[in-house]
Design an enzyme around this catalytic site. Structure first.
Site, PDB file in Angstrom:
ATOM      1  N   LYS A 128       0.843  -1.198   0.000  1.00  0.00           N
ATOM      2  CA  LYS A 128       0.000   0.000   0.000  1.00  0.00           C
ATOM      3  C   LYS A 128       0.883   1.256   0.000  1.00  0.00           C
ATOM      4  CE  LYS A 128      -3.811  -2.493   2.099  1.00  0.00           C
ATOM      5  NZ  LYS A 128      -4.455  -2.959   3.328  1.00  0.00           N
ATOM      6  N   GLN A 134      -4.377  -1.815   9.757  1.00  0.00           N
ATOM      7  CA  GLN A 134      -4.288  -3.121   9.106  1.00  0.00           C
ATOM      8  C   GLN A 134      -4.863  -4.202  10.016  1.00  0.00           C
ATOM      9  OE1 GLN A 134      -3.206  -3.686   5.836  1.00  0.00           O
ATOM     10  NE2 GLN A 134      -4.090  -5.690   6.259  1.00  0.00           N
ATOM     11  N   ASP A 188     -10.677   2.956   4.541  1.00  0.00           N
ATOM     12  CA  ASP A 188     -11.076   1.548   4.368  1.00  0.00           C
ATOM     13  C   ASP A 188     -12.599   1.429   4.327  1.00  0.00           C
ATOM     14  OD1 ASP A 188      -9.133  -0.317   3.888  1.00  0.00           O
ATOM     15  OD2 ASP A 188      -8.593  -0.611   5.996  1.00  0.00           O
TER      16      ASP A 188
END
Ligand code: NDP
Length: 295
Positions: free
Chosen positions: A54, A98, A121
């Site tokens: 990412k 994460q 997200d």
């Protein structure tokens, strides 16, 4: 009939380029670049790999990227304090925690803390809630589900009026992808482990999205001829012919389905590359939201 292969790599590349172009324009206008902060707790190797890719993707698009690493022994208070600091930092436009977090940490409490305007997200319950409510617009849409829709749209597959079947009802894929298909005026059926006559239900679908986590579970004879098949699954199966000893397959038996479907995503190279591409788009959106320009 052999299906058209939906090239997720090429479509993701186009989306990444759009994010890079927007970044360049924003830099020109404001002097700063959209910046993503990743929070990595513990030393899960897969999580480290994801966070690294990412970060690299952000840099390749000219965007900023910072990774905050906390040890697996970090306390709930430490993780929450970091998220609060990132919420307050004007140089950060998107926050990604994460998952999974190490055992003992309350994942939901951490996700709930992320500022709505930085929730790239899209997993904040408010964003998911707005996604499933008629007439509401969430600040962010979760990346993998958004990627599925982008693949359909950019492949010219009509969604409005289509019968769509989503197999899987997880918070991160199945439910949001079903909501997006519904918002795009498909007639959506959500299936799960307790669904009866699954093959018959899938056979009715013009669009099938498989997000199950079981290798090659959906068979070719479940697919209606000409249907579009979006395979979200990523499963390792043993393959002695590979140096690694395994290969990746989806939740759909590609070899069978490709003979029946009208269009199908391969694994790898289908949905997978879209997740990071949509994350870049969301980070640009975060930047715009924080600079008061329509995203
Ligand atoms: P989850 O394990 O959270 O959810 C799986 C879903 O599949 C559940 O809703 C479950 O039903 C359903 N299911 C399980 N067994 C069956 C069955 N026999 N028949 C019908 N439905 C069944 O998985 P995720 O949604 O997180 O992930 C799904 C797949 O997508 C995985 O392979 C994952 O690796 C991949 N993935 C890929 C991403 C990408 O970037 N390409 C991103 C995220 C995930 P129930 O609710 O009843 O338990």
């Amino acid at each position: 009939m052999t299906a058209k292969i939906i090239d997720g790599k090429a479509i993701a590349e186009a989306v990444r380029q759009e994010a890079a172009d927007e970044t360049a324009a924003l830099k020109k206008q404001f002097g700063t670049a959209p910046t993503l902060a990743a929070v990595l707790v513990g030393d899960n190797p897969a999580s480290q790999t994801y966070v690294n890719s990412k970060g690299k993707a952000c840099e390749a698009a000219g965007m900023g990227s910072v990774t905050h690493r906390l040890p697996a022994t970090a306390t709930q208070e430490e993780v929450e304090a970091l998220v609060r600091a990132l919420n307050a930092d004007p140089a950060i436009n998107g926050i990604l925690v994460q998952l999974p977090l190490p055992k003992g940490l309350n994942e939901q409490a951490v996700l709930d803390l992320i500022s709505l305007d930085k929730d790239v997200d899209g997993f904040h319950p408010m964003n998911i809630g707005q996604l499933v409510m008629k007439g509401r617009v969430p600040q962010f849409i979760p990346c993998t589900p958004a990627g599925c829709i982008e693949l359909l749209v950019r492949s010219g597959i009509p969604i409005a009026g289509a019968d769509a079947v989503v197999v899987g009802r997880s918070n991160i894929v199945g439910i949001p992808v079903a909501a997006l298909l519904n918002n795009a005026d498909a007639t959506v059926t959500i299936c799960h482990s307790r669904t009866r006559n699954l093959p018959d239900i899938v056979r009715r679908a013009d669009i099938v999205v498989a997000a199950i986590g079981r290798a090659e579970f959906v068979r070719g004879d479940w697919i209606k001829p000409g249907a579009a098949v979006i395979d979200v699954g990523i499963n390792r199966i043993e393959d002695p012919s590979k140096k690694s000893g395994f290969r990746l397959v989806g939740d759909v038996c590609f070899a069978e389905a490709v003979e029946v479907a009208g269009a199908i995503t391969p694994v790898p190279g289908g949905v997978g590359p879209m997740t990071i591409a949509m994350l870049l788009k969301n980070t640009v959106r975060g930047y715009k939201l924080q600079h008061g320009i329509g995203a």
